[in-house]
Enzyme design. Sequence first.
Site, PDB file in Angstrom:
ATOM      1  CB  SER A 184      -3.599  10.756   1.530  1.00 18.21           C
ATOM      2  OG  SER A 184      -3.648  11.809   2.475  1.00 18.21           O
ATOM      3  NE  ARG A 233      -6.450  15.336   1.718  1.00 19.63           N
ATOM      4  CZ  ARG A 233      -5.180  15.396   1.346  1.00 19.63           C
ATOM      5  NH1 ARG A 233      -4.588  16.570   1.192  1.00 19.63           N
ATOM      6  NH2 ARG A 233      -4.481  14.304   1.152  1.00 19.63           N
TER       7      ARG A 233
HETATM    8  P1  GTP Z   1      -6.382   8.032   3.547  1.00 24.18           P
HETATM    9  O1  GTP Z   1      -7.773   7.720   3.943  1.00 24.18           O
HETATM   10  O2  GTP Z   1      -6.298   8.757   2.236  1.00 24.18           O
HETATM   11  O3  GTP Z   1      -5.611   8.748   4.604  1.00 24.18           O
HETATM   12  O4  GTP Z   1      -5.667   6.627   3.173  1.00 24.18           O
HETATM   13  P2  GTP Z   1      -5.151   5.367   4.027  1.00 24.18           P
HETATM   14  O5  GTP Z   1      -3.752   5.622   4.468  1.00 24.18           O
HETATM   15  O6  GTP Z   1      -6.128   5.003   5.070  1.00 24.18           O
HETATM   16  O7  GTP Z   1      -5.047   4.227   2.908  1.00 24.18           O
HETATM   17  P3  GTP Z   1      -5.868   2.861   2.720  1.00 24.18           P
HETATM   18  O8  GTP Z   1      -5.729   1.927   3.888  1.00 24.18           O
HETATM   19  O9  GTP Z   1      -7.244   3.209   2.316  1.00 24.18           O
HETATM   20  O10 GTP Z   1      -5.078   2.212   1.498  1.00 24.18           O
HETATM   21  C1  GTP Z   1      -5.071   2.763   0.217  1.00 24.18           C
HETATM   22  C2  GTP Z   1      -4.632   1.739  -0.791  1.00 24.18           C
HETATM   23  O11 GTP Z   1      -3.335   1.242  -0.438  1.00 24.18           O
HETATM   24  C3  GTP Z   1      -5.517   0.492  -0.812  1.00 24.18           C
HETATM   25  O12 GTP Z   1      -6.558   0.610  -1.723  1.00 24.18           O
HETATM   26  C4  GTP Z   1      -4.563  -0.584  -1.230  1.00 24.18           C
HETATM   27  O13 GTP Z   1      -4.549  -0.677  -2.632  1.00 24.18           O
HETATM   28  C5  GTP Z   1      -3.203  -0.109  -0.796  1.00 24.18           C
HETATM   29  N1  GTP Z   1      -2.667  -0.889   0.351  1.00 24.18           N
HETATM   30  C6  GTP Z   1      -3.031  -0.813   1.647  1.00 24.18           C
HETATM   31  N2  GTP Z   1      -2.311  -1.673   2.413  1.00 24.18           N
HETATM   32  C7  GTP Z   1      -1.452  -2.290   1.568  1.00 24.18           C
HETATM   33  C8  GTP Z   1      -0.428  -3.269   1.756  1.00 24.18           C
HETATM   34  O14 GTP Z   1      -0.140  -3.749   2.855  1.00 24.18           O
HETATM   35  N3  GTP Z   1       0.264  -3.649   0.634  1.00 24.18           N
HETATM   36  C9  GTP Z   1      -0.007  -3.134  -0.596  1.00 24.18           C
HETATM   37  N4  GTP Z   1       0.706  -3.541  -1.637  1.00 24.18           N
HETATM   38  N5  GTP Z   1      -0.981  -2.217  -0.809  1.00 24.18           N
HETATM   39  C10 GTP Z   1      -1.683  -1.793   0.253  1.00 24.18           C
HETATM   40  C1  SPV Z   2      -6.676  11.870   3.118  1.00 23.72           C
HETATM   41  O1  SPV Z   2      -6.575  12.360   1.986  1.00 23.72           O
HETATM   42  O2  SPV Z   2      -5.683  11.704   3.867  1.00 23.72           O
HETATM   43  C2  SPV Z   2      -7.991  11.420   3.611  1.00 23.72           C
HETATM   44  C3  SPV Z   2      -9.169  11.772   2.828  1.00 23.72           C
HETATM   45  O3  SPV Z   2      -8.070  10.822   4.670  1.00 23.72           O
HETATM   46  S1  SPV Z   2      -9.682  13.419   3.057  1.00 23.72           S
HETATM   47  O4  SPV Z   2     -10.703  13.433   4.091  1.00 23.72           O
HETATM   48  O5  SPV Z   2     -10.216  13.892   1.792  1.00 23.72           O
HETATM   49  O6  SPV Z   2      -8.560  14.217   3.500  1.00 23.72           O
HETATM   50 MN    MN Z   3      -6.002  10.571   5.638  1.00 19.28          MN
END
Ligand code: GTP
Ligand code: SPV
Ligand code: MN
Length: 597
Positions: free
Chosen positions: A250, A71
Amino acid sequence: MANCNHSKLKAWVDEVSAICTPDQVYWVDGSEEERVRLEKRAIARGLIIPLDQDKHPGCFYSRSNPNDVARTEHLTFICTDRMEDAGPTNNWMSPEDGYARATEFFKGSMKGRTLYVIPFSMGPVGSPFSKIGVELTDSLYVVLNMRIMTRVGAAVLAKLGSDGEFTKCLHSRSDVREDHRLIMHFPQDNTIWSVGSAYGGNALLGKKCLALRIASWQARREGWLAEHMLILGVEHPGGKVEYITAAFPSACGKTNLAMLIPPEGLKAKGYRIWTVGDDIAWLRVGPDGRLWACNPEAGFFGVAPGTNSKSNPNAIKTVRKNTIFTNVLLGDDLTVWWEDGEGAPPASGVAWDGKPWKPGLKDKDGKPVVGAHANSRFTAPAGQCPSIAPNWEDPKGVPISAIIFGGRRERLAPLVMEALDWNHGVYLGATVASERTAAQVGKLGEVRRDPMAMLPFCGYNMGDYFGHWIAMGSKAKNPPKIFHVNWFRKGADGKFLWPGYGENLRVLEWVLARARGEGKAEKTPIGYLPAKGAIDLTGLKVDSGTMDSLLEVKPEEWTAELEGVKAFFDKFGARLPKALWDQYEGLRERLKAKVAA
Ligand code: GTP
Ligand code: SPV
Ligand code: MN
């Protein structure tokens, strides 16, 4: 044309066609037959590549323009008559300027292409809480992704009838140039215009643009909340399920937490997690005075790197079939791979930027070259997730016991804390700070304020948004308890102190106990922290010294943090609710007393 007797919709499609001049217009009906036909068309045009269909049935690979992989917040605008209605945290343009500037880029942008009309519903079709949008796009990739991420097609058109309300979502990839890119929101007109990008939240307009920016504007007027939150259910031994929402910025762990698998010790006790949503929650006050949450999406657009069968086995199973992979590594054997992924990388392949790649590849400075972009993603149907809650599409949503805010902080913020009351919880949300991730263009690691994880997604003045949060606490007679977590605190050695992932259930256990009025806590100036031994660590190798570091509160550091909070709050001038200044003063006094003691 499809069965459309909505004259305003038809007139709008004609109006857009006159500006963008597509060769033809196609109305998406959402059928299975159509999916196969559109996939074939996308393959023929080189927009998607079918993966090895034995290993990945129904799966495709796609690569976006290397300048278009996240984004672009600096090109995202809220266009309102008055600048102060967009507020100090949003880029602003007047609607006249917004339409005029974007029209320049839309003019003739669909020449030689098809304009796809995608009627879609955020939330189950026909639910009183759902919102309908229609996206006009020249990107077949967007069509295929929207078919997974939202409910599309004939049923939505039927629901719209001859004069139903809908968000006008106009999108053109145009020439995918950054200097021709604009993501514009016109909340007063229930309209979104996005041009020059074909990636993620910039282009799948139901997601961040509608379900957060436009919906948050509507939610304030209609008395509900549109939030960047996962929704999950914790099934306790004995079968009782309690629900939690959590807002993390994110790429800070929402998808991972939403699909959590209990570690052995807790699984044996009978715990189980149910996934309701991984990114967006719409919350309303129910007849019982509780907050009820719905997931408006139908799929997951999740971060690929770091996803493996140890960190997130449910995600690995979810993406086994019918999934679109974007900007990961494409193996020459038509498999996909990403850093910290599943198994060994393929012997050779093509990286996210279209360049040849081999395991161990180094750049000219000897640094490893990644195969998958850090913000590479999978698009998968939510219904395929093994932990999907049986009631995930229930129109009334699920009742929420606890709201969790969190950020990615190397230091300062403890593993978990509980707000003293609702208004203090709103303060905790409003003062979330987090290190920047690859999900948005900019400097990685830089700490920025990201209130409620909504900084890039709030469609109006965030001062008013905080006021709306305060008001929702009184509107709900039985509001959930509010918490703050930080999975990312690091030790002196630079390593994460907390193992995270499945082990996070131990923290959720304490959170839910506290929400029920149980669970032992200690009152500190910043909130309630778990009392010694209150978090069940059975079977986990985290010693008590590490636990002390994870829960350490240094009043001097928190006092220093107040400066940043004040500077942030000051930006909102009179639009910042007095209740938040009261929280700020209260915290300052409590810290002062602690330092003096
Ligand atoms: P968006 O889709 O961008 O909104 O992201 P999200 O909040 O869903 O993040 P996601 O669960 O995909 O996690 C992103 C990264 O954070 C992962 O690839 C992990 O490397 C890291 N991560 C997630 N949970 C943990 C945790 O409990 N501990 C640590 N150290 N890293 C974590
Ligand atoms: C984020 O960036 O929080 C996402 C991915 O979940 S996007 O759909 O690109 O916003
Ligand atoms: Mn998101």
